[in-house]
Enzyme design. Structure first.
Site, PDB file in Angstrom:
ATOM      1  N   HIS A 353      43.974  40.017  37.541  1.00 27.10           N
ATOM      2  CA  HIS A 353      44.212  40.797  36.314  1.00 27.10           C
ATOM      3  C   HIS A 353      42.909  40.969  35.552  1.00 27.10           C
ATOM      4  CE1 HIS A 353      44.232  37.729  33.022  1.00 27.10           C
ATOM      5  NE2 HIS A 353      44.706  36.911  33.936  1.00 27.10           N
ATOM      6  N   ASP A 363      39.297  33.662  32.203  1.00 27.83           N
ATOM      7  CA  ASP A 363      40.625  34.252  32.361  1.00 27.83           C
ATOM      8  C   ASP A 363      40.622  35.693  31.847  1.00 27.83           C
ATOM      9  OD1 ASP A 363      43.319  34.584  32.808  1.00 27.83           O
ATOM     10  OD2 ASP A 363      43.968  33.309  31.158  1.00 27.83           O
ATOM     11  N   GLU A 400      48.509  41.740  32.439  1.00 26.50           N
ATOM     12  CA  GLU A 400      49.095  40.505  32.964  1.00 26.50           C
ATOM     13  C   GLU A 400      49.423  39.548  31.836  1.00 26.50           C
ATOM     14  OE1 GLU A 400      48.798  36.239  34.494  1.00 26.50           O
ATOM     15  OE2 GLU A 400      47.712  37.290  32.918  1.00 26.50           O
ATOM     16  N   GLU A 401      48.545  39.501  30.842  1.00 24.62           N
ATOM     17  CA  GLU A 401      48.703  38.536  29.757  1.00 24.62           C
ATOM     18  C   GLU A 401      49.935  38.792  28.897  1.00 24.62           C
ATOM     19  OE1 GLU A 401      47.166  35.933  29.647  1.00 24.62           O
ATOM     20  OE2 GLU A 401      45.111  36.133  30.359  1.00 24.62           O
ATOM     21  N   ASP A 429      43.348  34.264  39.861  1.00 29.64           N
ATOM     22  CA  ASP A 429      43.555  34.121  38.418  1.00 29.64           C
ATOM     23  C   ASP A 429      42.820  32.863  37.973  1.00 29.64           C
ATOM     24  OD1 ASP A 429      44.407  34.324  35.827  1.00 29.64           O
ATOM     25  OD2 ASP A 429      46.542  34.428  36.300  1.00 29.64           O
ATOM     26  N   HIS A 521      42.335  31.376  26.475  1.00 29.82           N
ATOM     27  CA  HIS A 521      42.925  32.397  25.605  1.00 29.82           C
ATOM     28  C   HIS A 521      42.299  32.426  24.206  1.00 29.82           C
ATOM     29  CE1 HIS A 521      46.912  33.174  27.977  1.00 29.82           C
ATOM     30  NE2 HIS A 521      45.817  33.394  28.701  1.00 29.82           N
TER      31      HIS A 521
END
Length: 716
Positions: A353, A363, A400-401, A429, A521
């Site tokens: 992603h 990420d 994706e998130e 990922d 994140h």
């Protein structure tokens, strides 16, 4: 090229250029002896191609700004990836979808002390000296798909916000109805935390990363170390579904019918992630019930459950507008295609992603870089006259998130082609944020991943496989008769493989290099954090790509697809006692898994018989004709498809796989045999028996596919 890699790569280059007859390569499952020798040389050549310096350049470029799905910045990552793929000489394609993706426009949390004094919390992540990305524009600190609104109430601390934690609150006489719940990140998907808080009547949820889990208790904090600083925030979606919530189970094409917003399975209460620095301001004054010792975190005071006397007001606004139209955004999946020279309709996928919540260096820029470097290796081999036999597709997914949205919409749109022609899906990922290798996926591809890891140099010296074993407490190389291997993860859900495996039953694998980190994140998941703490020199980015290139070429070029269904059957058979214990724990003592056990035993026997027939046929002076191999491979592709059912699980119809799924009450954890396990959870003995009978029948169908494959390689 870093000196640490040079000796291993020189060896690989020499192996690639040596005469094929000089030292015969060991046979590869699924290849004739002649093809096996050529394949070993090809993989050695491809493995030598990914470059740390190029990986560093790509990481810097793709993490240059916050790139949330549905924003112009994310479209710039689309354009950058497409430009890279075109420059490699690959054909490119973009698939775009209009999906429900409300962006937060404002967030506020105000804390009211016992005396009525108020403090407005600063929710932003402050700049860190030396990290340019930390000064960039940030996405508001609101969880994706949070409800919009303005709510206030007394604060209740609910530990991790698990179902069991609410049972503890009940035992303490603490209700969350009308309250603002504060819960720790960890031990379950954040969407489960939101679901359980809303179900019990909470008016808002605040989620924070406790320093005991993700901060100074674990190590030095950024920028002095890799862990989360006091002002760091973990964003992330709280949507518990998969794909666009306005089109559950069907693709978000231009003409798609849409659910109205009030019918979508999304949270209704405001949900905001906060730092542990802000959590301290909320929780330090909470009193009421004492908490079990297991609830005590790393903040410098004794935790209490509440309620109150601290109160909080939580406000979230977003862009959906009065008619809801503002919530819809366009997302873009990209594809680079290396067309197969002999079997172009058969498809081998690798994907990562592209979207993030901040710069996203780990990420998932790291995964995107791994895919791009693997693509470059395959493209260079093709230009050198060694194209793949099957088509290889290099995908980058959007959104994706927000709930695996981009990959899910693609799988739903292209499900017929994928069901017929997809060989495997490989997922990247968080491919590199440390030195410790790990892998997982369908048990049918685990032997392949281990074998590939044996031929890839580890930046720390030796091979990836040897270091993987060492970290698992095993000898670098197994002794004769030693079957112990490093543990591998199960494909329960939580990343872009879900559509391929949990929905369609296409075999999947994933891998990556991990290490200590606390910027998940957050705005601090940046290029600077990566080069300082996670992968200095970007050598593990390149190593992940080396594995990808070899895996793809092995699957693309095999005469007979190299699945290992003996390991698959053994792995699942070994999990059956846990299912019986789960049923017994729910008062269903005597649950009989014997029928399923016998079915898996027969599957293992058939898999071993097939493997012997395959090896004999491919090793003979007259290998099977192409038509016989095509019949065998078609049957092999049907084995794991046979372990899905069109109507899906009773509680979640989108999940069709009856062997693996994400745990409905956890989100991150995997539950094996989910249909039977959920029936046991609900205490329904009759339903458990029905599900076990259904599972056994599907295993027998999968075994019949193996028998068809055996007859195929035998030319019958």
């Amino acid at each position: 090229m870093p000196r640490l890699l040079a000796p291993a790569l020189l060896f690989l280059a020499a192996a690639a250029s040596a005469p094929l007859g000089a030292q015969p390569a060991p046979a590869l499952p699924g290849f004739t002896p002649a093809r096996a020798a050529a394949q070993r040389a090809l993989e050695a050549s491809a493995v030598a191609r990914p470059a740390p310096a190029r990986a560093e350049r790509l990481s810097r470029a793709l993490s240059a700004e916050t790139h949330v799905a549905g924003t112009p910045a994310q479209e710039r990552t689309r354009d950058a990836v497409l430009a890279e793929l075109r420059a490699m000489g690959l054909a490119v394609e973009t698939r775009s979808y209009r999906v429900w993706l409300p962006h937060a426009t404002a967030a506020a949390v105000t804390v009211y002390g016992p005396g009525g004094d108020s403090t407005a919390l600063d929710l932003r992540e402050p700049a860190v000296p030396g990290d340019a990305a930390s000064t960039l524009a940030q996405y508001p600190t609101v969880n994706g798909t949070s409800g919009a609104g303005d709510a206030a109430g007394e604060v209740v601390f609910a530990s991790y916000g698990l179902i069991d934690d609410y049972r503890v609150l009940d035992s303490l006489g603490v209700s969350v109805r009308g309250k603002v719940v504060v819960a720790r990140y960890g031990r379950s998907f954040r969407g489960i935390k939101a679901r359980e808080a809303e179900k019990r009547g909470a008016v808002a949820l605040l989620i924070y990363s406790d320093p005991a889990d993700d901060g100074y208790v674990r190590g030095d904090v950024y920028p002095e170390g890799p862990m989360r600083p006091a002002a760091g925030v973990q964003r992330g979606s709280v949507y518990n579904g998969t794909g666009d919530p306005s089109t559950p189970g069907w693709p978000s094409t231009a003409a798609a019918r849409r659910l109205p917003a009030d019918s979508m399975a999304v949270p209704r209460i405001p949900v905001i992630p906060i730092s542990y620095g802000n959590a301290q301001k909320l929780l330090a004054g909470v009193r009421g019930a004492g908490v079990p010792q297991a609830w005590q975190g790393g903040l410098p005071f004794r935790y209490h459950a509440g309620p109150g006397p601290v109160r909080a007001r939580v406000r979230v606004a977003d862009d959906r507008g009065p008619d809801g139209r503002g919530a819809y955004k366009t997302i873009h999946n990209t594809f680079g295609v290396a067309r197969g020279a002999e079997l172009p309709d058969e498809l081998v996928f690798v994907g990562a992603h592209r979207d993030g919540w901040g710069p996203g260096a780990a990420d998932n820029v790291s995964g995107t870089v791994s895919v791009l470097e693997a693509a470059r290796a395959v493209a260079e081999e093709a230009r050198a006259g060694r194209p793949p036999r099957r088509t290889i597709v290099f995908a980058t997914w959007d959104a994706e998130e927000w709930g695996l949205v981009g990959s899910t919409e693609y799988v739903e749109e292209d499900s017929l082609r994928l069901t017929r022609h997809a060989v495997a899906y490989l997922n990247q990922d968080v491919a590199a944020q440390g030195a410790a290798f790990g892998g997982g996926g369908s048990p049918s591809l685990r032997a392949l991943l281990r074998d590939v890891a044996r031929g890839v140099p580890d930046p720390a010296g030796g091979t990836v496989y040897a270091n993987w074993r060492r970290r698992a407490g095993l000898p670098d190389t197994p002794a004769a008769g030693d079957t112990a291997e490093p543990a591998m993860g199960d494909p329960g859900g939580g990343s872009d493989f879900a559509g391929f495996y949990n929905h369609l039953g296409i075999p999947v694998a994933d891998w990556g290099f991990g290490g200590p980190g606390g910027v998940y994140h957050s705005q601090y998941d940046s290029f600077d954090w990566m080069r300082r703490w996670a992968d200095p020199g970007f050598r593990y980015h390149a190593a992940a790509a080396r594995i990808g290139a070899a895996m793809l070429l092995r699957l693309a070029n095999a005469d007979v697809l190299p699945y290992d269904y003996a390991e698959y059957a053994r792995t699942l058979r070994a999990a059956l006692p846990a299912l019986a214990r789960r049923a017994a724990a729910r008062g269903l003592a005597g649950t009989d898994v014997g029928g399923v056990d016998s079915a898996f035993a027969a599957m293992e026997a058939a898999a071993l018989t097939f493997a012997a027939a395959r090896d004999s046929a491919l090793g003979s002076a007259r290998p099977p004709a192409p038509a016989a191999l095509a019949r065998a491979n078609a049957a092999l592709k049907g084995v794991e498809r046979a372990l899905t059912r069109p109507e899906g699980l009773r509680t979640r119809p989108w999940f069709r796989n009856v062997v693996y799924a994400a745990d409905e009450d956890n989100g991150y954890a995997t539950v094996l045999f989910p249909a039977a396990a959920e029936a046991a959870r609900d205490g329904e003995a009759g339903r458990v028996r029905e599900e076990l009978a259904d599972l056994a029948a599907r295993v027998r169908t999968a075994t019949a596919r193996l028998d068809e494959a055996r007859r195929g390689v035998a030319g019958r």
